[in-house]
Structure formats: C-alpha cells, structure tokens
Design a protein around this motif. Structure first.
Motif, short mmCIF file in Angstrom:
data_model
loop_
_atom_site.label_atom_id
_atom_site.label_comp_id
_atom_site.label_asym_id
_atom_site.label_seq_id
_atom_site.Cartn_x
_atom_site.Cartn_y
_atom_site.Cartn_z
N SER A 1 0.86 -1.17 0.00
CA SER A 1 0.00 0.00 0.00
C SER A 1 0.89 1.22 0.00
O SER A 1 2.06 1.14 0.32
CB SER A 1 -0.91 0.01 1.23
N ASP B 1 -1.21 5.43 3.27
CA ASP B 1 -2.49 4.74 3.36
C ASP B 1 -2.64 3.91 4.62
O ASP B 1 -3.66 3.94 5.27
CB ASP B 1 -2.69 3.80 2.17
N ALA B 2 -1.63 3.12 4.95
CA ALA B 2 -1.80 2.10 5.97
C ALA B 2 -1.13 2.44 7.29
O ALA B 2 -1.11 1.65 8.19
CB ALA B 2 -1.27 0.77 5.46
N ASP C 1 -1.47 5.57 9.10
CA ASP C 1 -1.90 6.82 9.70
C ASP C 1 -2.40 6.67 11.14
O ASP C 1 -2.71 7.65 11.78
CB ASP C 1 -2.96 7.51 8.84
N LEU D 1 -8.76 0.80 12.52
CA LEU D 1 -9.16 -0.02 11.38
C LEU D 1 -10.37 -0.87 11.73
O LEU D 1 -11.30 -1.00 10.94
CB LEU D 1 -7.99 -0.92 10.98
N PHE E 1 -9.69 -5.65 4.41
CA PHE E 1 -10.06 -4.24 4.30
C PHE E 1 -9.53 -3.76 2.95
O PHE E 1 -8.41 -3.28 2.84
CB PHE E 1 -9.47 -3.45 5.47
N GLU F 1 -10.21 -1.29 0.92
CA GLU F 1 -9.87 0.11 0.72
C GLU F 1 -8.52 0.46 1.33
O GLU F 1 -7.86 1.39 0.90
CB GLU F 1 -10.97 1.03 1.27
N ARG F 2 -8.07 -0.29 2.30
CA ARG F 2 -6.77 -0.08 2.95
C ARG F 2 -5.71 -1.06 2.46
O ARG F 2 -4.56 -0.99 2.85
CB ARG F 2 -6.90 -0.19 4.47
N LYS F 3 -6.13 -2.02 1.63
CA LYS F 3 -5.24 -3.04 1.08
C LYS F 3 -4.51 -3.80 2.18
O LYS F 3 -3.31 -4.05 2.11
CB LYS F 3 -4.25 -2.42 0.09
N GLU G 1 2.14 -6.34 7.78
CA GLU G 1 1.84 -4.93 8.03
C GLU G 1 1.91 -4.71 9.53
O GLU G 1 1.59 -5.62 10.31
CB GLU G 1 0.44 -4.56 7.52
N LEU H 1 -3.63 0.61 12.37
CA LEU H 1 -2.49 0.40 11.47
C LEU H 1 -1.36 1.32 11.89
O LEU H 1 -1.57 2.44 12.31
CB LEU H 1 -2.90 0.70 10.03
#
Length: 140
Positions: A38, A42-43, A45, A49, A63, A65-67, A128, A139
C-alpha cells in the motif's frame, strides 16, 4: 515504402512495445522487487481499522480500501498482512478455513504467517504493522 506507410508502421511498433512493457510477465519470479502492499500514507496513519471483536478467531477480515487483511489465528493474537497477492497483485478477497484467499488465480496464504499454502504465488504476503489497544486495532 511510402512515407505514410512508414509512419503507420512506426506508430504500430511503438504501440506494441508500450503494450509489451505494460503487460509484463507475472510468472512469480523474484527479481528483487516486490509489489508495494500500500502507499506509505495509506496504511500507517494510526486510524482505527477495526475492533478486536470484529475479527473472528481462526479467521480474518479483508479491508480492501486499505489493502490490508487482519487475522486472528488464535484468541487474542492479531496479525496484519498486505492484501495484495504476491503473484499478480490482485487483492485477496476472503479469509476462510485458515487461509487468506486470492480470487484471481487461486493462491492461498496462511492466516498465521501469510506463508503460501497454495500457488501459483511463491512468496508470502508482506506483514503490516498494527497495534492493539483497548479493543481497537490500528495500522502503524
């Protein structure tokens, strides 16, 4: 050969070269570069989640939209992995029967460590970073 025909042939050759470059092989070979799971912003911040109660024990949630995919292999143990398949960069779609599943070509990854359980992927999903606190999964 006339000038118009040369122009058409040159344009066609340039277009074919661009198409071949854009449609490179995804044979699972490792050229040292791996797809980015990602974009950095994106991931990481720190936004919430999910709640821990939303992630099933022995399963997980994708998820899109967050990959990212978050799993709970055993009660209270949460893991997060990129949701971008290492085979052809499709997004995984489901978590079922102990595996994270890619719909494009059937690759399956372990919910415990994202190791490949069924190909064609040859590399695990990248991990991640997540934090779990007060029932919130964040995240980063």
């Amino acid at each position: 050969m006339n000038a118009r025909r040369r122009t058409v042939l040159a344009a066609g050759a340039a277009g074919a070269a661009a198409l071949a470059t854009g449609c490179g092989s995804s044979d699972g070979g490792d050229d040292g570069a791996s797809p980015a799971p990602s974009a950095p912003g994106d991931a990481t911040d720190g936004a919430e989640l999910a709640r821990t109660a939303d992630i099933p024990v022995g399963g997980g949630t994708v998820f899109k939209e967050r990959k990212v995919v978050v799993t709970q292999p055993t009660e209270g143990e949460f893991k997060a992995f990129s949701a971008v398949c290492t085979h052809a960069s499709c997004l995984v779609s489901t978590v079922r029967d102990g595996t994270i599943n890619c719909p494009c070509h059937g690759s399956r990854f372990s919910i415990t460590d994202a190791a490949v359980e069924a190909g064609p992927a040859t590399r695990p999903l990248p991990a991640e970073q997540i934090s779990v606190s007060g029932g919130a999964i964040r995240l980063g």
